[in-house]
Scaffold this active site. Structure first.
Site, mmCIF file in Angstrom:
data_model
loop_
_atom_site.group_PDB
_atom_site.id
_atom_site.type_symbol
_atom_site.label_atom_id
_atom_site.label_comp_id
_atom_site.label_asym_id
_atom_site.label_seq_id
_atom_site.Cartn_x
_atom_site.Cartn_y
_atom_site.Cartn_z
ATOM 1 N N LYS A 213 0.730 -1.261 -0.149
ATOM 2 C CA LYS A 213 0.144 -0.267 -0.121
ATOM 3 C C LYS A 213 0.755 1.317 0.061
ATOM 4 O O LYS A 213 0.568 2.315 -0.596
ATOM 5 C CB LYS A 213 -1.013 -0.095 1.351
ATOM 6 C CG LYS A 213 -1.629 1.350 1.602
ATOM 7 C CD LYS A 213 -2.664 1.792 0.504
ATOM 8 C CE LYS A 213 -3.104 3.075 0.731
ATOM 9 N NZ LYS A 213 -4.100 3.655 0.256
ATOM 10 N N CYS A 267 -3.079 10.919 1.436
ATOM 11 C CA CYS A 267 -2.392 9.828 1.240
ATOM 12 C C CYS A 267 -1.115 9.815 0.448
ATOM 13 O O CYS A 267 -0.070 9.494 1.117
ATOM 14 C CB CYS A 267 -3.443 9.024 0.223
ATOM 15 S SG CYS A 267 -5.081 8.847 0.696
HETATM 16 N N1 SAJ Z 1 -1.057 14.938 -8.716
HETATM 17 C C1 SAJ Z 1 -0.161 15.730 -9.376
HETATM 18 N N2 SAJ Z 1 0.002 15.095 -10.565
HETATM 19 C C2 SAJ Z 1 -0.442 14.097 -11.182
HETATM 20 C C3 SAJ Z 1 -1.406 13.230 -10.285
HETATM 21 C C4 SAJ Z 1 -1.781 13.678 -9.071
HETATM 22 O O1 SAJ Z 1 0.153 16.637 -9.120
HETATM 23 O O2 SAJ Z 1 -0.103 13.568 -12.132
HETATM 24 C C5 SAJ Z 1 -1.703 15.338 -7.535
HETATM 25 C C6 SAJ Z 1 -3.085 15.810 -7.131
HETATM 26 O O3 SAJ Z 1 -3.443 16.947 -7.868
HETATM 27 C C7 SAJ Z 1 -3.193 15.563 -5.506
HETATM 28 C C8 SAJ Z 1 -2.192 14.516 -5.312
HETATM 29 O O4 SAJ Z 1 -1.335 14.550 -6.301
HETATM 30 O O5 SAJ Z 1 -2.902 16.636 -5.322
HETATM 31 C C9 SAJ Z 1 -2.924 13.269 -4.948
HETATM 32 O O6 SAJ Z 1 -3.947 12.945 -5.966
HETATM 33 P P1 SAJ Z 1 -4.042 11.514 -6.549
HETATM 34 O O7 SAJ Z 1 -5.510 11.314 -7.469
HETATM 35 O O8 SAJ Z 1 -2.866 11.074 -7.471
HETATM 36 O O9 SAJ Z 1 -4.239 10.283 -5.310
HETATM 37 P P2 SAJ Z 1 -5.244 10.510 -3.866
HETATM 38 O O10 SAJ Z 1 -4.355 11.192 -2.970
HETATM 39 O O11 SAJ Z 1 -6.463 11.153 -4.337
HETATM 40 O O12 SAJ Z 1 -5.690 9.071 -3.767
HETATM 41 C C10 SAJ Z 1 -4.342 8.136 -3.823
HETATM 42 C C11 SAJ Z 1 -4.787 6.775 -4.810
HETATM 43 N N3 SAJ Z 1 -3.462 6.094 -4.808
HETATM 44 C C12 SAJ Z 1 -2.824 5.799 -6.005
HETATM 45 O O13 SAJ Z 1 -3.450 6.054 -7.150
HETATM 46 C C13 SAJ Z 1 -1.607 4.738 -5.961
HETATM 47 C C14 SAJ Z 1 -5.628 5.866 -4.251
HETATM 48 O O14 SAJ Z 1 -5.797 4.817 -5.119
HETATM 49 C C15 SAJ Z 1 -5.485 5.441 -2.810
HETATM 50 O O15 SAJ Z 1 -6.360 4.820 -2.221
HETATM 51 C C16 SAJ Z 1 -5.351 6.805 -1.764
HETATM 52 O O16 SAJ Z 1 -4.401 7.682 -2.465
HETATM 53 C C17 SAJ Z 1 -5.317 6.430 -0.588
HETATM 54 O O17 SAJ Z 1 -6.152 6.454 0.157
HETATM 55 O O18 SAJ Z 1 -4.187 5.901 -0.074
#
Ligand code: SAJ
Length: 443
Positions: A213, A267
């Site tokens: 995870k 996360c």
């Molecule tokens: N972000 C970027 N660039 C990207 C992708 C995301 O700057 O290319 C930023 C987003 O804007 C945001 C942050 O990263 O601020 C996180 O967003 P996210 O959509 O990547 O992830 P979370 O935090 O909403 O959810 C993640 C997910 N993990 C993965 O995709 C590996 C989700 O599946 C998990 O269940 C969740 O964390 C968790 O609860 O751990």
């Protein structure tokens, strides 16, 4: 009918409780927050998530889900409480800024079920936790009941991997990794989740499941840090990072994520520290990625400062406060940090977000988009909500005082904004400093 007691009715606990409640189990949802229990009992929900209201209503109406403040006897206990970051208390006067996991909610949830444990119970930790938590923190606490883990109690870690905004869909569709303290525990959890999980279920040991995870989110964090570093280099060497990433991603084995104003949420910006705390001396890459992403709000503010140089009492209109697109969650959002930093620097900031009504960390609350744009000197897009891509630059041009726009998410059609008379800037492109300002700076 098997009875499940779910501890913690937040983003994960509530959907999980409702899912089991609608799949043949008797569920008792427990939350120590009286307000949450009251809201749910009134038939309302305290979390915005597509489809969740309907599912919770169905579970409550069927009589298979009850909510209360105290746990009770059950066959299965699922711990789904938050594991946020805490700053380490300095020892021997030495300063240590490395954040670490605050497991107090896990330990108090575990304590709260000890009086209700009986032989044959299964206890599942869903909360994201540092490696070793299930074995070294949870198991000893459960044994305070006088029951022996492995002999009388089954224990496992079953991390959730759902994406906020798509929780219900992913709860069903995603593959699941289940780590038991022994094979019997893992197998029991598989049987339970197979009631609604359509993805594949993989069994392993508890510590491996914890690491899996954490590794998923750390992979994403490091990848985003790389994209952010590329963005800064692109500004330096005079190219457009968005175009470069798109082209690099045409390689069949390359998948660079997107740069942006930083990483928010509970996360991705948190979990890498759980690995770092387990092995601080051998995780320089993971820790550096965290610092790189945490520095992005400052980079954005530096960019805004350059864009408004020379303007008298500039007004900055902020588009988007949520931590990512199309969600209402602004906690731990880099956009909020940008606003705070701008305010500290003395700028007048007018922030708006179609989904976020209140931000506890801000003194001035979000306003309507039209009000934010009226008389603004610099528009800064911080969250890539879909509706921002559809804004008409011509209409916006009539509302603002100066036509300057900065896109930190690569989601605006900047050519159209230029046609409408805007000076445009894009994070990760070398044009953040308007030629006029550059000329002044050089003189
Ligand atoms: N972000 C970027 N660039 C990207 C992708 C995301 O700057 O290319 C930023 C987003 O804007 C945001 C942050 O990263 O601020 C996180 O967003 P996210 O959509 O990547 O992830 P979370 O935090 O909403 O959810 C993640 C997910 N993990 C993965 O995709 C590996 C989700 O599946 C998990 O269940 C969740 O964390 C968790 O609860 O751990």
């Amino acid at each position: 009918m098997k009875k499940i007691c779910v501890l913690g009715l937040g983003y994960i606990g509530l959907p999980t409780a409702a899912m089991f409640g609608t799949h043949g189990f008797e569920v008792v949802g427990v939350d120590i927050n009286r307000h949450v229990v009251q809201v749910l009992r009134k038939g309302d929900i305290h979390i915005e998530e597509p489809g969740l209201r309907t599912l919770v209503e169905a579970a409550l109406r069927s009589g298979h889900l009850a909510v209360q403040e105290q746990p009770e006897e059950a066959d299965v206990f699922i711990v789904a409480v938050p594991t946020p970051l805490a700053q380490r208390v300095p020892e021997n006067g030495e300063r240590d800024d490395t954040p670490h996991a605050d497991l107090s909610a896990v330990t108090s949830a575990a304590h709260s079920i000890v009086p209700f444990l009986r032989e044959g119970n299964l206890v599942i930790l869903e909360s994201t936790s540092p490696p070793g938590t299930t074995l070294n923190v949870l198991c000893p606490l459960l044994e305070e009941s006088g029951l022996r883990v492995g002999r009388d109690l089954l224990v496992a870690h079953s991390p959730e991997r759902v994406l906020p905004g798509r929780v219900l869909e992913e709860l069903v569709r995603n593959d699941r990794v289940i780590g038991g303290i022994d094979g019997r525990s893992a197998e029991e959890v598989r049987r339970l989740y197979a009631s609604f999980v359509e993805g594949e279920i993989f069994l392993t040991d508890a510590t491996t499941a914890e690491m899996v995870k954490l590794m998923e989110n750390t992979y994403r964090d490091v990848n985003i840090a790389l994209a952010n570093e590329f963005a800064l280099v692109a500004e330096h060497v005079g190219i457009n990072v968005w175009e470069a990433i798109e082209l690099a991603n045409r390689h069949p084995r390359v998948k660079i994520l997107k740069p942006g104003p930083g990483v928010g949420g509970h996360c991705i910006a948190v979990d890498p520290w759980f690995i770092a705390e387990a092995a601080p001396e051998i995780t320089p890459l993971i820790q550096t990625a965290r610092w790189v992403n945490d520095a992005m709000p400052e980079q954005v503010v530096a960019c805004i400062r350059k864009l408004v140089t020379g303007l008298e009492s500039p007004v900055v209109a902020v588009l988007g406060l949520a931590y990512k697109a199309n969600v209402d969650d602004a906690r731990e959002s880099p956009a909020v940090q940008v606003v705070q930093e701008l305010e500290r620097a003395g700028y007048e900031v007018r922030a708006s977000d179609p989904y976020v009504r209140r931000v506890a960390a801000l003194s001035k609350q979000p306003i309507a988009l039209d009000d934010a744009l009226a008389g603004a000197d610099c528009i800064v897009l911080l969250t890539d909500h879909t509706l921002y891509a559809n804004l008409s630059p011509q209409v916006v041009a009539q509302a603002v005082r100066s036509r300057i726009v900065l896109d930190t998410r690569g989601c605006l059609n900047l050519a159209a904004w230029e046609t409408a008379g805007f000076h445009t800037a894009l994070l990760g492109q070398s044009n953040v400093v308007p030629p006029r300002v550059l000329a002044e700076a050089i003189q």
